[in-house]
Design a protein around this motif. Structure first.
Motif, mmCIF file in Angstrom:
data_model
loop_
_atom_site.group_PDB
_atom_site.id
_atom_site.type_symbol
_atom_site.label_atom_id
_atom_site.label_comp_id
_atom_site.label_asym_id
_atom_site.label_seq_id
_atom_site.Cartn_x
_atom_site.Cartn_y
_atom_site.Cartn_z
ATOM 1 N N ARG A 54 0.482 -1.096 0.047
ATOM 2 C CA ARG A 54 0.377 -0.366 0.005
ATOM 3 C C ARG A 54 0.366 1.300 0.011
ATOM 4 N NH1 ARG A 54 -2.895 -3.090 3.796
ATOM 5 N NH2 ARG A 54 -2.040 -2.568 5.902
ATOM 6 N N ALA A 55 2.404 0.940 0.028
ATOM 7 C CA ALA A 55 2.872 2.112 1.160
ATOM 8 C C ALA A 55 3.285 2.448 -0.291
ATOM 9 C CB ALA A 55 3.567 2.043 2.188
ATOM 10 N N TRP A 56 3.759 1.581 -1.441
ATOM 11 C CA TRP A 56 4.024 2.073 -2.542
ATOM 12 C C TRP A 56 3.126 2.338 -3.919
ATOM 13 C CZ3 TRP A 56 8.954 3.262 -4.173
ATOM 14 C CH2 TRP A 56 10.271 3.355 -3.400
ATOM 15 N N SER A 57 1.905 1.718 -3.352
ATOM 16 C CA SER A 57 0.538 1.521 -4.486
ATOM 17 C C SER A 57 0.735 3.062 -5.373
ATOM 18 C CB SER A 57 -0.469 1.210 -3.855
ATOM 19 O OG SER A 57 -1.223 2.628 -3.398
ATOM 20 N N HIS A 58 1.335 4.319 -4.710
ATOM 21 C CA HIS A 58 0.556 5.815 -5.294
ATOM 22 C C HIS A 58 1.746 5.636 -6.867
ATOM 23 C CE1 HIS A 58 3.878 6.058 -2.989
ATOM 24 N NE2 HIS A 58 4.923 7.557 -3.664
ATOM 25 N N VAL A 59 2.989 4.776 -7.329
ATOM 26 C CA VAL A 59 3.680 4.533 -7.127
ATOM 27 C C VAL A 59 3.308 3.420 -8.489
ATOM 28 C CG1 VAL A 59 6.262 3.733 -8.364
ATOM 29 C CG2 VAL A 59 5.581 5.746 -6.329
ATOM 30 N N LEU A 60 3.587 2.297 -7.668
ATOM 31 C CA LEU A 60 3.824 0.785 -8.737
ATOM 32 C C LEU A 60 1.882 0.602 -8.995
ATOM 33 C CD1 LEU A 60 6.089 -0.902 -6.999
ATOM 34 C CD2 LEU A 60 6.651 0.184 -8.897
ATOM 35 N N GLY A 61 0.698 0.730 -8.129
ATOM 36 C CA GLY A 61 -0.557 0.473 -8.252
ATOM 37 C C GLY A 61 -0.188 -0.590 -7.539
ATOM 38 N N PRO A 62 -1.299 -1.788 -6.894
ATOM 39 C CA PRO A 62 -1.136 -3.264 -6.976
ATOM 40 C C PRO A 62 -0.209 -3.435 -7.235
ATOM 41 C CG PRO A 62 -3.531 -3.295 -8.891
ATOM 42 C CD PRO A 62 -2.699 -2.161 -8.438
ATOM 43 N N ILE A 63 0.421 -4.575 -6.084
ATOM 44 C CA ILE A 63 1.482 -5.223 -6.711
ATOM 45 C C ILE A 63 1.789 -6.640 -5.965
ATOM 46 C CG2 ILE A 63 3.197 -3.495 -7.062
ATOM 47 C CD1 ILE A 63 4.786 -3.837 -4.452
ATOM 48 N N PRO A 64 2.042 -8.121 -6.239
ATOM 49 C CA PRO A 64 1.945 -8.544 -5.491
ATOM 50 C C PRO A 64 2.834 -8.767 -4.060
ATOM 51 C CG PRO A 64 2.224 -9.482 -7.321
ATOM 52 C CD PRO A 64 2.720 -8.211 -7.680
ATOM 53 N N VAL A 65 2.622 -9.712 -3.043
ATOM 54 C CA VAL A 65 3.018 -9.815 -1.449
ATOM 55 C C VAL A 65 3.411 -10.785 -1.564
ATOM 56 C CG1 VAL A 65 2.405 -9.469 0.526
ATOM 57 C CG2 VAL A 65 1.330 -8.091 -0.220
ATOM 58 N N VAL A 66 4.762 -10.924 -0.718
ATOM 59 C CA VAL A 66 5.253 -12.288 -0.871
ATOM 60 C C VAL A 66 6.487 -12.316 1.190
ATOM 61 C CG1 VAL A 66 7.021 -13.626 -1.402
ATOM 62 C CG2 VAL A 66 5.764 -13.220 -2.841
ATOM 63 N N HIS A 67 5.253 -12.505 2.259
ATOM 64 C CA HIS A 67 6.319 -12.883 3.271
ATOM 65 C C HIS A 67 7.600 -12.658 3.429
ATOM 66 C CE1 HIS A 67 1.542 -12.089 4.747
ATOM 67 N NE2 HIS A 67 2.507 -10.857 4.546
ATOM 68 N N ASN A 68 8.426 -12.357 4.046
ATOM 69 C CA ASN A 68 9.152 -13.413 4.689
ATOM 70 C C ASN A 68 9.149 -14.697 5.141
ATOM 71 O OD1 ASN A 68 10.644 -11.118 3.091
ATOM 72 N ND2 ASN A 68 11.495 -9.727 4.854
ATOM 73 N N GLY A 69 10.100 -15.453 4.534
ATOM 74 C CA GLY A 69 9.748 -16.973 5.584
ATOM 75 C C GLY A 69 10.800 -16.950 6.374
ATOM 76 N N VAL A 70 10.751 -18.054 7.410
ATOM 77 C CA VAL A 70 11.735 -18.115 8.262
ATOM 78 C C VAL A 70 11.938 -19.589 7.827
ATOM 79 C CG1 VAL A 70 11.928 -16.441 9.861
ATOM 80 C CG2 VAL A 70 10.516 -18.879 10.434
ATOM 81 N N GLU A 71 13.146 -20.713 7.790
ATOM 82 C CA GLU A 71 13.706 -21.913 7.681
ATOM 83 C C GLU A 71 12.984 -22.434 9.205
ATOM 84 O OE1 GLU A 71 17.254 -24.431 6.328
ATOM 85 O OE2 GLU A 71 17.785 -23.129 5.986
ATOM 86 N N LEU A 72 12.002 -22.513 9.479
ATOM 87 C CA LEU A 72 11.762 -23.305 10.108
ATOM 88 C C LEU A 72 12.032 -24.163 11.129
ATOM 89 C CD1 LEU A 72 7.680 -23.830 9.469
ATOM 90 C CD2 LEU A 72 9.062 -21.644 10.653
ATOM 91 N N ASN A 73 13.213 -25.531 10.185
ATOM 92 C CA ASN A 73 13.676 -26.128 11.715
ATOM 93 C C ASN A 73 14.690 -25.402 12.358
ATOM 94 O OD1 ASN A 73 15.244 -26.390 9.057
ATOM 95 N ND2 ASN A 73 15.181 -28.441 7.838
ATOM 96 N N ARG A 74 15.157 -23.999 11.318
ATOM 97 C CA ARG A 74 16.572 -23.477 12.355
ATOM 98 C C ARG A 74 15.722 -23.095 12.938
ATOM 99 N NH1 ARG A 74 20.897 -24.146 9.138
ATOM 100 N NH2 ARG A 74 22.353 -21.927 10.514
ATOM 101 N N TRP A 75 13.986 -22.399 13.607
ATOM 102 C CA TRP A 75 13.876 -21.867 14.889
ATOM 103 C C TRP A 75 13.420 -22.868 15.806
ATOM 104 C CZ3 TRP A 75 15.458 -17.441 15.254
ATOM 105 C CH2 TRP A 75 16.120 -16.471 14.712
ATOM 106 N N PRO A 76 13.590 -24.103 16.312
ATOM 107 C CA PRO A 76 12.920 -25.350 17.048
ATOM 108 C C PRO A 76 11.729 -24.487 17.891
ATOM 109 C CG PRO A 76 14.816 -25.159 17.509
ATOM 110 C CD PRO A 76 14.649 -24.071 16.701
ATOM 111 N N LEU A 77 10.685 -25.233 18.462
ATOM 112 C CA LEU A 77 9.713 -24.749 19.080
ATOM 113 C C LEU A 77 10.420 -25.182 21.033
ATOM 114 C CD1 LEU A 77 6.836 -23.978 19.991
ATOM 115 C CD2 LEU A 77 6.584 -26.739 20.039
ATOM 116 N N GLY A 78 10.102 -24.145 21.793
ATOM 117 C CA GLY A 78 11.344 -23.754 22.478
ATOM 118 C C GLY A 78 9.824 -24.008 23.845
ATOM 119 N N ASP A 79 10.429 -24.377 25.035
ATOM 120 C CA ASP A 79 9.494 -24.600 26.029
ATOM 121 C C ASP A 79 9.253 -23.225 27.082
ATOM 122 O OD1 ASP A 79 10.089 -27.130 25.831
ATOM 123 O OD2 ASP A 79 11.197 -27.460 26.617
ATOM 124 N N GLY A 80 9.863 -22.468 26.439
ATOM 125 C CA GLY A 80 9.269 -20.989 27.162
ATOM 126 C C GLY A 80 9.964 -20.762 28.574
ATOM 127 N N GLY A 81 9.549 -19.706 28.868
ATOM 128 C CA GLY A 81 10.237 -19.788 30.760
ATOM 129 C C GLY A 81 9.408 -18.290 31.152
#
Length: 369
Positions: free
Chosen positions: A159-186
């Protein structure tokens, strides 16, 4: 299934794509380059010297050009780092133009205007990921090259770029999930990111104090004055700085904490720290700014109005009650590297197909002439 592609990834000329990361953009390019390589593609990374990825890299070097004494003495001489950036990207884009068959696709992640401005002169198809809101030089380049293929890292950024480019696709940044394992918290809160005023570590410190929770901090000290004046005076038993951590160390820290504070004082274009927290099952208490609400959704954290530290302290306490497995599931559905790679490879395939069609048309026209 998409055949393996020869992909050029263009990143920062100043920073290596290496751990510990200079910032979220470098972390994202690291994950993307690694994931594309593991998927079987031939990836060449153009970045600052010192990448720690097992791909051909370090080919974008600002030190390739040093101006003469005569040029340095001219009144138009810019700061050296500005000239080095200019020369690095200029030489890179000219190389792409002269060697159009070296790569199937160019994926531009730099924040510099030259790759976009010179993109139309390059036969190799290129896509640019917009990681920031509009900046003057980049906006100027896109205004003159409106046919440039762009994607945004969030709906907010699109949306911030729409005044220049109109509608453009969105690809959310992804993370390699196996490198960020579920933790037990604290019992502790965690904040991580670059120590600069706009990331708001000082607000996290205040919110943790109000909540009566210990706070653990991590990240690069990018602004030493800010760290000295707004962070260091509060370090002690209740607020601890863990350092600038490598990815596996950061994942262990996130997994051991009950909630993550996310405190930007500007509208974050995406918020990679959010995705990394959720992957570890650590719910977020943060400010509802920029693209952050898109990542958190309704099941992985509590968001409040920007700058409201009292509300943030309350949100932190509520976040401790979230089911960490549900938080992890939100990461799996909203910000996994698999979803990101699938979307980007679809875009690459479209670009390659478009180029092939143009080549066929050109050949047919040449034969009929």
């Amino acid at each position: 299934m998409l055949e393996p592609l020869r992909i050029a990834i263009v990143a920062s000329s100043r920073h290596p794509i290496a751990q510990p990361f200079a910032g979220g953009l470098e972390a994202h390019v690291w994950h993307l380059t690694r994931s594309l390589t593991l998927a079987g593609h031939d990836v060449t990374l153009f970045a600052g010297a010192g990448s720690d990825l097992p791909v051909e890299s370090d080919r974008l070097r600002g030190e390739l050009f040093e101006p003469s004494d005569a040029a340095r003495s001219d009144v138009s001489m810019p700061p050296p780092e500005v000239l080095r950036d200019h020369h690095a990207y200029l030489s890179l884009m000219l190389s792409f133009s002269r060697n159009p068959d070296d790569f199937d696709v160019i994926h531009n992640h730099s924040l510099h205007h030259l790759p976009v401005a010179m993109g139309p002169a390059v036969d190799t198809p290129m896509v640019t990921t917009l990681h920031t809101p509009p900046t003057p030089w980049l906006e100027s380049a896109l205004a003159l090259a409106p046919e440039t293929r762009c994607v945004a890292v969030s709906r907010h950024t699109a949306r911030a770029w729409s005044h220049v480019l109109g509608p453009i696709p969105v690809v959310h940044n992804g993370v390699e999930l196996n490198r960020w394992p579920l933790g037990d918290g604290g019992d502790d809160l965690v904040w991580f990111g670059r120590f600069v005023p706009e990331k708001g570590a000082h607000l996290a410190i205040e919110a943790a104090r109000i909540a009566g929770r210990r706070l653990r901090l991590a990240g690069p000290v990018s602004d030493e004055t800010y760290f000295r004046d707004r962070v260091a005076p509060f370090l002690g038993d209740r607020v601890r700085y863990e350092g600038h951590l490598h990815q596996h160390q950061l994942a262990r820290l996130l997994g051991s904490c009950g909630a993550a504070l996310v405190t930007p004082v500007w509208d974050e274009p995406y918020g990679l720290v959010v995705a990394e927290s959720l992957a570890c099952g650590t719910p977020v208490a943060g400010f509802a700014r920029g693209g952050i609400p898109e990542i958190v959704g309704d099941t992985a954290g509590v968001l409040v109005a920007g700058g409201d530290v009292d509300a943030l302290a309350e949100a932190a306490e509520r976040a401790f009650s979230f089911d960490r497995r549900e938080v992890r599931r939100r990461a799996e559905t909203a910000c996994s590297d698999i979803a990101m790679i699938d979307r980007y490879t679809d875009i690459y395939a479209e670009l390659v197909a478009d180029r092939n069609r143009r080549c066929v048309r050109s050949s047919a026209q040449a034969l009929s002439a």
